[in-house]
Design an enzyme around this catalytic site. Sequence first.
Site, mmCIF file in Angstrom:
data_model
loop_
_atom_site.group_PDB
_atom_site.id
_atom_site.type_symbol
_atom_site.label_atom_id
_atom_site.label_comp_id
_atom_site.label_asym_id
_atom_site.label_seq_id
_atom_site.Cartn_x
_atom_site.Cartn_y
_atom_site.Cartn_z
ATOM 1 N N GLN A 75 51.108 36.881 38.567
ATOM 2 C CA GLN A 75 51.952 36.090 39.773
ATOM 3 C C GLN A 75 51.583 34.698 39.784
ATOM 4 O OE1 GLN A 75 54.504 36.773 41.341
ATOM 5 N NE2 GLN A 75 54.937 38.828 40.325
ATOM 6 N N SER A 76 51.061 33.807 38.739
ATOM 7 C CA SER A 76 50.699 32.762 38.943
ATOM 8 C C SER A 76 52.087 31.577 39.556
ATOM 9 C CB SER A 76 50.462 31.800 37.364
ATOM 10 O OG SER A 76 50.183 30.859 37.537
#
Length: 328
Positions: A75-76
Amino acid sequence: MLTDKLPRVRLAHLPTPLQEMPRLARALGGPRLFVKRDDQTGLATGGNKARKLEFSVGEALRGGADTLVTLGAVQSNHARQTAAAAALCGLRCILVLRGQAPSAVTGNLLLDHLLGAQVLFSGTRTREEVAEQVLADERAAGRRPYLVPVGASDEFGAPGFVAAIEEVGAQLEAEGLRPDRIVLATSSFGTQAGMCAAAKALRFEAQIAGIAIDGTQAEVQAGVADIGNRTLRRLGLEPSLTPREVVAYDGYLGAGYAVLGEPEKEAISLAARYEGILLDPVYTGRAMAGLVDLIRKREVGKDETILFWHTGGSAALHAYADELLARP
Ligand SMILES: *Cc1c(COP(=O)(O)O)cnc(C)c1O
């Protein structure tokens, strides 16, 4: 401007708003609270990486790159904003994300795909190993890849937050405000490093307090001083930051990186319900939880003025929907 001589591409909507949070301040019975809305930078929603990427991508283009390669968590926010920057600049983008492909493509990962990035998962190898392989393969194919490090946190990205301190300095002066502290989430150190470098160079007086997301106080202090000094050197200034003068709190690590706990849930709820502001599950929720705790413990005094730096991340909220709505 300290950063005038550095290559830069315009990616973000700047200046971002500086707002007061009076209802949240009253609810906490605490200090005067302001927020710097870097969740509103744009670049496929918003976030702090937009400021850093203006300089990282500027450097990549200066060197003739045609492909951006970077690394991150599933989920960068950084990966998503790098993908958007590549799209905007007509570059290819390859993202190396940690671990296995999740079953649900949601949040930032969905946006990575929409933005046209090639998404790879490191599986059982380290992200760094996979990224090295990608760079070698790209070069062998006759392309010119540029590696943006995790979080764009190096002396090529951190100048974005040198410029950010100049930006907020002008806003504060115009409003006649003198915050005692800036409070922010700190993880790969580049944001705080750029701020600390600027504070040195400009004699900016507010304390810059990093709430550690996934590192110890000593790690944050060393990392911020290192990147801050490399940044100062790149700006032609004295690299005079010492780890000891870097302010970092490591009491809010919870159950680890990207693990949503009750303090983060409470902080997300407070900001949303009192100010209509969306924090995120990984970074700003944790940083706000830290600030709330420091206020409740009176480590931050009632008579202080605090500037909370909203570094973005709300694109990840959807990936945490079930946990966010679960009752303790
Ligand atoms: C990356 C990120 C941070 C941390 O910034 P660093 O420069 O890595 O310390 C904080 N908040 C959000 C939303 C982020 O995506």
